[in-house]
Design a protein around this motif. Structure first.
Motif, mmCIF file in Angstrom:
data_model
loop_
_atom_site.group_PDB
_atom_site.id
_atom_site.type_symbol
_atom_site.label_atom_id
_atom_site.label_comp_id
_atom_site.label_asym_id
_atom_site.label_seq_id
_atom_site.Cartn_x
_atom_site.Cartn_y
_atom_site.Cartn_z
ATOM 1 N N ASN A 163 -27.317 -35.709 -17.385
ATOM 2 C CA ASN A 163 -26.158 -34.882 -17.728
ATOM 3 C C ASN A 163 -25.148 -35.581 -18.637
ATOM 4 O O ASN A 163 -24.126 -34.978 -18.991
ATOM 5 N N VAL A 164 -25.415 -36.842 -18.981
ATOM 6 C CA VAL A 164 -24.528 -37.544 -19.918
ATOM 7 C C VAL A 164 -24.639 -36.879 -21.292
ATOM 8 O O VAL A 164 -25.733 -36.537 -21.745
ATOM 9 N N ARG A 186 -25.196 -49.686 -20.123
ATOM 10 C CA ARG A 186 -24.058 -50.293 -19.420
ATOM 11 C C ARG A 186 -22.729 -49.644 -19.793
ATOM 12 O O ARG A 186 -21.857 -49.479 -18.920
ATOM 13 N N LYS A 187 -22.558 -49.244 -21.048
ATOM 14 C CA LYS A 187 -21.246 -48.782 -21.500
ATOM 15 C C LYS A 187 -21.142 -47.266 -21.695
ATOM 16 O O LYS A 187 -20.032 -46.738 -21.792
ATOM 17 N N VAL A 188 -22.281 -46.575 -21.743
ATOM 18 C CA VAL A 188 -22.240 -45.127 -21.973
ATOM 19 C C VAL A 188 -22.875 -44.362 -20.820
ATOM 20 O O VAL A 188 -22.226 -43.531 -20.177
ATOM 21 N N ILE A 230 -32.232 -39.585 -6.935
ATOM 22 C CA ILE A 230 -32.189 -38.232 -7.500
ATOM 23 C C ILE A 230 -30.834 -37.956 -8.140
ATOM 24 O O ILE A 230 -30.755 -37.374 -9.239
ATOM 25 N N ASN A 231 -29.746 -38.362 -7.492
ATOM 26 C CA ASN A 231 -28.414 -38.139 -8.067
ATOM 27 C C ASN A 231 -28.192 -39.008 -9.298
ATOM 28 O O ASN A 231 -27.559 -38.561 -10.264
ATOM 29 N N THR A 232 -28.690 -40.234 -9.267
ATOM 30 C CA THR A 232 -28.565 -41.099 -10.450
ATOM 31 C C THR A 232 -29.332 -40.510 -11.625
ATOM 32 O O THR A 232 -28.835 -40.470 -12.756
ATOM 33 N N PHE A 233 -30.550 -40.060 -11.362
ATOM 34 C CA PHE A 233 -31.373 -39.424 -12.395
ATOM 35 C C PHE A 233 -30.654 -38.204 -12.979
ATOM 36 O O PHE A 233 -30.577 -38.040 -14.205
ATOM 37 N N THR A 291 -21.738 -38.682 -10.370
ATOM 38 C CA THR A 291 -22.907 -38.132 -9.676
ATOM 39 C C THR A 291 -23.553 -39.176 -8.784
ATOM 40 O O THR A 291 -24.053 -38.848 -7.699
ATOM 41 N N ILE A 292 -23.557 -40.426 -9.222
ATOM 42 C CA ILE A 292 -24.112 -41.504 -8.396
ATOM 43 C C ILE A 292 -23.340 -41.622 -7.088
ATOM 44 O O ILE A 292 -23.921 -41.756 -6.004
ATOM 45 N N PHE A 293 -22.015 -41.555 -7.171
ATOM 46 C CA PHE A 293 -21.204 -41.664 -5.959
ATOM 47 C C PHE A 293 -21.395 -40.460 -5.050
ATOM 48 O O PHE A 293 -21.275 -40.585 -3.829
#
Length: 262
Positions: free
Chosen positions: A158-159, A179-181, A150-153, A189-191
Motif C-alpha cells: 500500500n506504499v 529503509r527510508k521509504v 500478512i500486515n507487513t506485506f 499497518t505493521i503496528f
C-alpha cells in the motif's frame, strides 16, 4: 470576551482530562459494584469471589513466592516468542512485499497455513523439540508470525509507488528504498499486526501452559480451577488481563515514538 475565552479554555482542558479519568472511574465503579454483589451474596463466593478476597489471595501468593515463579515463567515465554515471531514476520513481510518472485512463490503458502489453529500444532512441535520451553516459545512465535507477516506485506503493497519511483530516480539503492521509504510507509499497518498478535500471543501462552507446563499463569489457573479455589484462579485471570493491558500500552508508546507523524 475574556470570560468567554476563559470558559473555552476550561472546556478544552476538561475535554483533554475526562478521557484519562473516565477509564479509572469506570474501573472503580465496576470494582465497587462487584464487591457489593459479592457481599450481598447475590452470587455464591465459589462462582465469583469478592475483589478484596482476590487481593488477599494474591498477597498470600506473593508472600510465598508462588506468583513470582509463575509470572516470570510466563513472561519469559511470551517475550521471547513474541520477539522471534515479530522480527521474523517483519523481515519476511518486507521481502514478500518488495520481491515479485518471493510474493508469487511464498505468499500462497503463508495464506494457506495461516488459518490452521496454531495450538493444534503443539503436539507436533513437542515431538520435534521435546518437552521444555522450546515448544511453548515456538507456538507463540508461530501465532505472532502470521498476523505480522500478512500486515507487513499489506503495508508494503500500500506504499505509494510514486514515492518509491522518486527515491529510485534520485539514486537510492534497494536497501535505502526499503529503509527510508517502504518501511516508514508500512509502519502503521505493521503496528496493527503487532497489536493484533499481542492478544493472540496471550491466548496461545495460556493454552500451551495449560496443556504442557508445570509453571506459568496458564498452568496456575488450570491448577486452581481443578481445586475449585476461585480466589487464586481469579488472581491468574486478572494478572493475564493486566499483562494484556501493559502489552497494548507498550506497543502504543512504541508506535508514538516510531510514527510521530501518525
Amino acid at each position: 470576551m475574556e470570560s468567554r475565552q476563559v470558559i473555552k479554555n476550561r472546556v478544552a482542558f476538561l475535554e483533554q482530562k475526562i478521557p484519562k479519568y473516565a477509564a479509572a472511574l469506570g474501573i472503580t465503579v465496576l470494582l465497587i459494584l462487584w464487591e457489593i454483589v459479592c457481599r450481598l451474596q447475590i452470587v455464591p463466593p465459589l462462582f465469583l469471589p469478592a475483589p478484596t478476597e482476590i487481593v488477599k489471595a494474591g498477597w498470600e501468593m506473593i508472600s510465598t513466592g508462588e506468583l513470582h515463579e509463575n509470572l516470570f515463567a510466563s513472561l519469559y515465554r511470551i517475550v521471547v516468542g513474541y520477539a522471534i515471531g515479530a522480527i521474523v514476520g517483519i523481515i519476511i513481510g518486507l521481502i514478500l512485499g518488495f520481491s515479485k518472485w518471493a510474493d508469487a512463490i511464498f505468499t500462497p503458502i503463508v495464506y494457506s497455513i495461516y488459518p490452521i489453529p496454531k495450538i493444534a500444532l503443539l503436539p507436533l512441535i513437542i515431538l520435534w523439540f521435546g518437552i521444555g520451553e522450546m515448544p511453548k516459545v515456538a507456538i507463540i512465535a508461530l501465532g505472532v508470525f502470521f498476523p505480522v507477516v500478512i500486515n507487513t506485506f499489506s503495508g508494503v503493497k500500500n506504499v505509494d509507488p510514486i514515492l518509491i519511483k522518486a527515491a529510485v530516480t534520485f539514486g537510492s539503492n534497494h536497501l535505502n528504498v526499503i529503509r527510508k521509504v517502504i518501511l516508514p510507509g508500512a509502519l502503521p499497518t505493521i503496528f496493527a499486526g503487532l497489536k493484533l498478535s499481542a492478544g493472540t500471543s496471550l491466548l496461545l501462552l495460556v493454552s500451551a501452559e495449560m496443556i504442557a507446563a508445570e509453571k506459568g499463569i496458564g498452568a496456575m489457573v488450570l491448577h486452581y480451577g481443578n481445586l475449585m479455589i476461585t480466589t487464586k484462579l481469579m488472581v491468574g485471570v486478572l494478572l493475564l488481563s493486566l499483562l494484556g493491558l501493559l502489552f497494548n500500552r507498550g506497543l502504543q508508546w512504541l508506535e508514538r515514538k516510531l510514527i510521530p507523524w501518525k
